[in-house]
Design an enzyme around this catalytic site. Structure first.
Site, PDB file in Angstrom:
ATOM      1  CD  GLU A  17      11.439   2.932   7.457  1.00 23.42           C
ATOM      2  OE1 GLU A  17      10.482   3.599   7.037  1.00 23.42           O
ATOM      3  OE2 GLU A  17      11.312   1.997   8.261  1.00 23.42           O
ATOM      4  CB  SER A 205       9.635   2.803   4.271  1.00 24.86           C
ATOM      5  OG  SER A 205       9.196   3.841   5.106  1.00 24.86           O
ATOM      6  CD  GLU A 235       2.051 -10.200   4.506  1.00 27.80           C
ATOM      7  OE1 GLU A 235       2.186  -9.638   5.596  1.00 27.80           O
ATOM      8  OE2 GLU A 235       1.752  -9.587   3.452  1.00 27.80           O
ATOM      9  CE  LYS A 239      -6.965  -9.395 -11.354  1.00 31.07           C
ATOM     10  NZ  LYS A 239      -7.528 -10.052 -12.563  1.00 31.07           N
ATOM     11  NE  ARG A 241     -10.072  -0.435  -6.536  1.00 27.86           N
ATOM     12  CZ  ARG A 241     -11.210   0.277  -6.526  1.00 27.86           C
ATOM     13  NH1 ARG A 241     -12.374  -0.338  -6.704  1.00 27.86           N
ATOM     14  NH2 ARG A 241     -11.194   1.579  -6.355  1.00 27.86           N
ATOM     15  CG  ASN A 328      -0.812  -5.126   3.976  1.00 28.95           C
ATOM     16  OD1 ASN A 328      -0.252  -6.151   4.372  1.00 28.95           O
ATOM     17  ND2 ASN A 328      -0.169  -4.193   3.278  1.00 28.95           N
ATOM     18  CB  SER A 340       3.326  11.183   3.427  1.00 32.75           C
ATOM     19  OG  SER A 340       4.713  11.039   3.586  1.00 32.75           O
TER      20      SER A 340
END
Length: 382
Positions: A17, A205, A235, A239, A241, A328, A340
Site C-alpha cells: 500500500e 485496502s 468468511e 446479502k 448493505r 466486518n 477516502s
C-alpha cells in the site's frame, strides 16, 4: 516559526500500500494549516530506507512524485545549500531531497508524528512501537490496537469476546493450505459454502481479497491470498448493505455520520477505494434511526475492545431483511485520499478536513501526556 507545531508525517513504507500512503500524505500536507504547523516529510522507501526532508512549501505539492524523497544529489546550483538549511522548495514533479533519518533521534526535530503508512510494516503496530521506543507523540492507535486491528483473525477473536455479531469465518495457515489444499477447501465448503470471501489476515485496502463462487475460484483465491500472508481468513457471504462509520477520540468518543458503499463491482476492492472504480459512496446512508444508533454504539464497543485511540473507521454489514447489524472490521489508519470515506464522514458531521487533522494531532499529544503519568520504576513510589 518558533510557535509552530513541528508535525512529522511518516509515509511510504515497505508495503503493498506504498502508493496509497503517498496519496494520503499528499492530502494531509495540502490541507494542514501552514500557519500552525511546520510539516516535515519522513519517507520510508520500498527497500526500508528512511529519509527525512526539510520543511515543505506549498509549491512542492503538485503530485505524489515530489514526496518520493531522494537521498542522492539533485540537480541545481543551490540544492545542497537548501538541504543543509532544511528549506526544501523544489517544484513540479522533482523529488525532494532527503537525508538519512535517525529514527531514535527524530524527537529532537519534531513535536508529534502523523504516521500514514498503511498495511503491514506501518499500520500493524510496528511503526507505533518504534515511536514508543523513541518517545515521540504520534497520531492514532497504539501498538496493541494497531496490531490487533490489522490482523483480521485476532480482531474477530476480540469482537467475539466483546459480544459483537459477526459472519462465520475460518482461519488457515499458508503451510496448511499448501500441504492439504483439497482438505481445506472441503472444510470451507462444508462450513461456509459459496460464495465466500478469502482474505490475507494481515492486509488492508482489499489487497489480495477474492469472492469465490465455486471450487475453482476458491483454489485460485487461496493461492492469491497466500502470496500476501502466512495466515488466511475465509468468511461466509451474507446479502447485506455495506456501511461504514468513523470514530474519533481517546476515551471520550465521537462518531461520524454513517456512509454506505454501493460497489459497482462484486465488492469494494482496491481500485474502487483509491481510483474511483465506479463505486458510489452515499453520505449519509439512508438508514432507520434505530439502526444508525445501533451501528454507532457497536462502533464504540469495537473501538474500546481494541483499546483504540485517535481514529478508526468501523465497517459493518446491514442485513435489512433480518434487521441484523454485523461488524466486518476496524481500520485503525483509514486513508485520507480524495476518495477516502473517513474524512468525508466527519466533514458531513461538521468537522472539516483541516480541523479533523488538528483534532487528531491534539488527541495524539493528549494520549502521550496521559502515558507520562504511568510510573515506570518502583523507586518513583518512594
Amino acid at each position: 516559526m518558533g510557535n509552530k507545531i513541528r508535525l512529522g508525517i511518516i509515509y511510504g513504507g515497505k508495503t503493498s500500500e506504498h502508493e496509497v500512503s503517498l496519496l494520503t500524505a499528499l492530502s494531509i500536507m495540502k490541507a494542514v494549516d501552514k500557519n500552525k504547523y511546520e510539516v516535515q516529510p519522513i519517507y520510508v522507501q520500498m527497500d526500508g530506507t528512511w529519509l527525512k526532508g526539510g520543511p515543505i512549501a506549498d509549491q512542492v505539492l503538485e503530485s505524489v512524485n515530489v514526496l518520493r524523497l531522494d537521498g542522492g544529489v539533485s540537480s541545481g546550483s543551490n540544492d545542497h545549500d537548501q538541504e543543509k538549511q532544511g528549506q526544501i522548495t523544489l517544484a513540479g514533479n522533482q523529488s525532494l531531497m532527503g537525508k538519512p533519518a535517525n529514527v531514535m533521534s527524530i524527537h529532537q526535530e519534531v513535536d508529534v508524528i502523523f504516521p500514514v503508512i498503511h498495511g503491514p510494516n506501518g499500520e500493524d503496530g510496528t511503526v507505533q512501537g518504534l515511536l514508543e521506543l523513541a518517545d515521540i507523540p504520534y497520531v492514532g492507535t497504539g501498538v496493541m490496537a494497531s496490531a490487533v486491528g490489522m490482523d483480521k483473525l485476532m480482531m474477530k477473536n476480540v469482537f467475539a469476546q466483546a459480544g459483537l455479531d459477526q459472519v462465520q469465518y475460518m482461519g488457515f495457515l499458508r503451510s496448511q493450505i499448501e500441504r492439504e489444499v483439497d482438505s481445506v477447501m472441503n472444510q470451507i465448503e462444508q462450513k461456509l459454502g459459496y460464495p465466500c470471501f478469502v482474505k490475507p489476515a494481515n492486509m488492508g485496502s482489499s489487497v489480495g481479497i477474492t469472492k469465490a463462487k465455486d471450487r475453482d475460484d476458491l483454489r485460485g483465491a487461496l493461492e492469491l491470498a497466500c502470496k500476501f500472508d502466512r495466515r488466511i481468513i475465509v468468511e461466509e457471504f451474507i446479502k447485506a448493505r455495506e456501511v461504514e462509520i468513523g470514530v474519533l477520540g481517546n476515551e471520550e468518543l465521537r462518531t461520524s455520520v454513517i456512509g454506505e458503499v454501493i460497489a459497482a463491482k462484486e465488492f469494494y476492492d482496491y481500485e474502487a477505494k483509491y481510483k474511483g472504480g465506479g463505486t458510489d459512496l452515499k453520505i449519509p446512508a439512508d438508514l432507520p434511526q434505530q439502526v444508525a444508533d445501533r451501528i454507532a454504539e457497536m462502533a464504540k464497543t469495537a473501538f474500546q475492545a481494541l483499546d483504540g485511540s485517535g481514529l478508526s473507521r468501523v465497517d459493518f454489514f446491514y442485513d435489512e431483511e433480518n434487521d441484523r447489524v454485523v461488524i466486518n472490521e476496524v481500520n485503525t489508519m483509514p486513508g485520507f485520499t480524495p476518495f477516502s470515506m473517513y474524512p468525508m464522514l466527519f466533514a458531513e458531521a461538521g468537522i472539516p478536513y483541516a480541523e479533523l487533522i488538528d483534532q487528531l494531532v491534539q488527541l495524539g499529544l493528549e494520549r502521550y501526556e496521559e502515558k507520562q503519568r504511568n510510573i515506570v520504576a518502583a523507586e518513583e513510589l518512594e
